[in-house]
Design a protein around this motif. Structure first.
Motif, PDB file in Angstrom:
ATOM      1  N   SER A 144       0.849  -1.077   0.076  1.00 59.77           N
ATOM      2  CA  SER A 144      -0.114   0.026  -0.017  1.00 59.77           C
ATOM      3  C   SER A 144       0.819   1.271   0.168  1.00 59.77           C
ATOM      4  O   SER A 144       2.080   1.201   0.267  1.00 59.77           O
ATOM      5  CB  SER A 144      -0.830   0.042   1.156  1.00 59.77           C
ATOM      6  OG  SER A 144      -1.538  -1.234   1.494  1.00 59.77           O
ATOM      7  N   ALA A 145       0.369   2.368  -0.342  1.00 57.93           N
ATOM      8  CA  ALA A 145       1.002   3.746  -0.344  1.00 57.93           C
ATOM      9  C   ALA A 145       0.020   4.885   0.086  1.00 57.93           C
ATOM     10  O   ALA A 145      -1.008   4.863  -0.263  1.00 57.93           O
ATOM     11  CB  ALA A 145       1.533   3.946  -1.479  1.00 57.93           C
ATOM     12  N   PHE A 146       0.494   5.719   0.920  1.00 54.02           N
ATOM     13  CA  PHE A 146      -0.055   6.970   1.360  1.00 54.02           C
ATOM     14  C   PHE A 146       0.831   8.032   0.978  1.00 54.02           C
ATOM     15  O   PHE A 146       1.789   7.997   1.380  1.00 54.02           O
ATOM     16  CB  PHE A 146      -0.395   6.640   2.978  1.00 54.02           C
ATOM     17  CG  PHE A 146      -1.230   5.290   3.159  1.00 54.02           C
ATOM     18  CD1 PHE A 146      -2.618   5.343   3.159  1.00 54.02           C
ATOM     19  CD2 PHE A 146      -0.542   4.263   3.379  1.00 54.02           C
ATOM     20  CE1 PHE A 146      -3.223   4.302   3.347  1.00 54.02           C
ATOM     21  CE2 PHE A 146      -1.289   3.018   3.570  1.00 54.02           C
ATOM     22  CZ  PHE A 146      -2.642   2.929   3.458  1.00 54.02           C
ATOM     23  N   VAL A 147      -0.029   9.010   0.549  1.00 57.82           N
ATOM     24  CA  VAL A 147       0.570  10.410   0.164  1.00 57.82           C
ATOM     25  C   VAL A 147       0.144  11.491   1.101  1.00 57.82           C
ATOM     26  O   VAL A 147      -1.154  11.807   0.887  1.00 57.82           O
ATOM     27  CB  VAL A 147       0.662  10.540  -1.145  1.00 57.82           C
ATOM     28  CG1 VAL A 147       1.492  12.190  -1.569  1.00 57.82           C
ATOM     29  CG2 VAL A 147       1.302   9.415  -2.009  1.00 57.82           C
ATOM     30  N   PHE A 148       0.973  12.299   1.920  1.00 52.81           N
ATOM     31  CA  PHE A 148       0.625  13.195   2.634  1.00 52.81           C
ATOM     32  C   PHE A 148       1.215  14.599   2.221  1.00 52.81           C
ATOM     33  O   PHE A 148       2.383  14.539   1.773  1.00 52.81           O
ATOM     34  CB  PHE A 148       1.034  12.918   3.986  1.00 52.81           C
ATOM     35  CG  PHE A 148       0.289  11.974   4.627  1.00 52.81           C
ATOM     36  CD1 PHE A 148      -0.741  12.036   5.297  1.00 52.81           C
ATOM     37  CD2 PHE A 148       0.784  10.567   4.518  1.00 52.81           C
ATOM     38  CE1 PHE A 148      -1.663  11.192   5.952  1.00 52.81           C
ATOM     39  CE2 PHE A 148       0.063   9.452   5.181  1.00 52.81           C
ATOM     40  CZ  PHE A 148      -1.134   9.749   5.818  1.00 52.81           C
ATOM     41  N   ASP A 149       0.594  15.506   2.104  1.00 50.29           N
ATOM     42  CA  ASP A 149       0.974  16.815   1.687  1.00 50.29           C
ATOM     43  C   ASP A 149       1.899  17.505   2.697  1.00 50.29           C
ATOM     44  O   ASP A 149       1.988  16.999   3.939  1.00 50.29           O
ATOM     45  CB  ASP A 149       0.070  17.735   0.953  1.00 50.29           C
ATOM     46  CG  ASP A 149      -1.018  18.215   2.059  1.00 50.29           C
ATOM     47  OD1 ASP A 149      -0.783  18.239   3.326  1.00 50.29           O
ATOM     48  OD2 ASP A 149      -2.100  18.766   1.604  1.00 50.29           O
ATOM     49  N   ALA A 150       2.528  18.476   2.511  1.00 48.72           N
ATOM     50  CA  ALA A 150       3.432  19.266   3.611  1.00 48.72           C
ATOM     51  C   ALA A 150       2.464  19.764   4.832  1.00 48.72           C
ATOM     52  O   ALA A 150       3.100  19.759   5.769  1.00 48.72           O
ATOM     53  CB  ALA A 150       4.082  20.589   3.061  1.00 48.72           C
ATOM     54  N   ASP A 151       1.273  19.608   4.679  1.00 51.92           N
ATOM     55  CA  ASP A 151       0.396  20.086   5.707  1.00 51.92           C
ATOM     56  C   ASP A 151      -0.079  18.583   6.454  1.00 51.92           C
ATOM     57  O   ASP A 151      -0.629  19.185   7.425  1.00 51.92           O
ATOM     58  CB  ASP A 151      -0.909  21.119   5.486  1.00 51.92           C
ATOM     59  CG  ASP A 151      -0.438  22.291   4.868  1.00 51.92           C
ATOM     60  OD1 ASP A 151       0.701  22.953   5.272  1.00 51.92           O
ATOM     61  OD2 ASP A 151      -1.007  22.805   3.867  1.00 51.92           O
ATOM     62  N   GLY A 152       0.265  17.718   6.049  1.00 49.43           N
ATOM     63  CA  GLY A 152      -0.119  16.568   6.814  1.00 49.43           C
ATOM     64  C   GLY A 152      -1.527  15.754   6.376  1.00 49.43           C
ATOM     65  O   GLY A 152      -2.143  14.947   6.746  1.00 49.43           O
ATOM     66  N   ASN A 153      -2.127  16.452   5.039  1.00 51.28           N
ATOM     67  CA  ASN A 153      -3.325  15.972   4.460  1.00 51.28           C
ATOM     68  C   ASN A 153      -3.082  14.944   3.641  1.00 51.28           C
ATOM     69  O   ASN A 153      -2.100  14.665   2.948  1.00 51.28           O
ATOM     70  CB  ASN A 153      -4.166  17.086   3.823  1.00 51.28           C
ATOM     71  CG  ASN A 153      -4.314  18.435   4.587  1.00 51.28           C
ATOM     72  OD1 ASN A 153      -4.777  18.240   5.694  1.00 51.28           O
ATOM     73  ND2 ASN A 153      -3.901  19.667   4.321  1.00 51.28           N
ATOM     74  N   LEU A 154      -3.725  13.846   3.923  1.00 50.53           N
ATOM     75  CA  LEU A 154      -3.821  12.568   2.716  1.00 50.53           C
ATOM     76  C   LEU A 154      -4.337  13.068   1.552  1.00 50.53           C
ATOM     77  O   LEU A 154      -5.400  13.541   1.394  1.00 50.53           O
ATOM     78  CB  LEU A 154      -4.635  11.471   3.483  1.00 50.53           C
ATOM     79  CG  LEU A 154      -4.708  10.286   2.444  1.00 50.53           C
ATOM     80  CD1 LEU A 154      -3.364   9.489   2.532  1.00 50.53           C
ATOM     81  CD2 LEU A 154      -5.706   9.529   2.854  1.00 50.53           C
ATOM     82  N   THR A 155      -3.438  12.956   0.707  1.00 48.85           N
ATOM     83  CA  THR A 155      -3.852  13.371  -1.029  1.00 48.85           C
ATOM     84  C   THR A 155      -3.970  12.146  -1.908  1.00 48.85           C
ATOM     85  O   THR A 155      -4.767  12.299  -2.670  1.00 48.85           O
ATOM     86  CB  THR A 155      -2.785  14.321  -1.358  1.00 48.85           C
ATOM     87  OG1 THR A 155      -1.788  13.531  -1.431  1.00 48.85           O
ATOM     88  CG2 THR A 155      -2.826  15.566  -0.660  1.00 48.85           C
TER      89      THR A 155
END
Length: 165
Positions: free
Chosen positions: A133-144
């Motif tokens: 699995s993969a999870f991408v978070f932006d610099a603010d910590g939001n899951l994108t």
């Protein structure tokens, strides 16, 4: 601790053990992913894989390593996560010249938080295994972006395409 759903998934605040290589020396850090992200201006790609030195996991780790600069240019750090030990991670990094950090989640706390351990049918036997699995978070910590049950080969190219648009 309640498991978050994909819709409300955030980075956890508990410490995890990260292994990385710097100038031919291994560094082991106890890090808090939420704090780590808050102290950078980058997003984070957290990918989960079943086992060091297996064909698919090696393909995925070497592809992330080969595209490391492209992900950095888009503003992302990459960390791989498996249930392997720190020592196993060190051998994996050395054997395949990996330039990504790896988290050793031997207690499965991070895997359980992200709900990536599922029943698998291996040759008719039902076992519990880690789902790639993969999870991408932006610099603010939001899951994108989140993807479960992904295929190792070519995933980095697909992810780069997603992040570039």
């Amino acid at each position: 601790m309640a498991k978050p759903t994909t819709e409300n998934l955030t980075l956890p605040a508990f410490p995890v053990t990260m292994v990385r290589e710097l100038d031919k020396h291994f560094i082991h850090d106890e890090i808090n992913l939420k704090e780590m992200l808050a102290n950078t201006n980058k997003g984070l790609i957290l990918y989960f894989y079943p086992k060091d030195n297996t064909p698919g996991c090696t393909t995925q780790a070497t592809e992330f390593t080969s595209h490391l600069n492209e992900f950095a240019d888009l503003g992302y750090d990459i960390i791989g996560v498996s249930r392997d030990s720190v020592e196993s991670h060190e051998k994996f990094i050395t054997k395949h010249n990996l330039h990504i950090a790896l988290i050793s989640d031997t207690d499965e706390k991070l895997c359980q938080y992200f709900d990536v351990i599922k029943e698998k049918n291996m040759y008719g036997n039902i076992t519990l295994g880690l789902v790639r699995s993969a999870f991408v978070f932006d610099a603010d910590g939001n899951l994108t972006h989140a993807q479960r049950n992904l295929r190792a080969k070519g995933y980095t190219d697909r992810l780069l395409e997603i992040l570039a648009n």
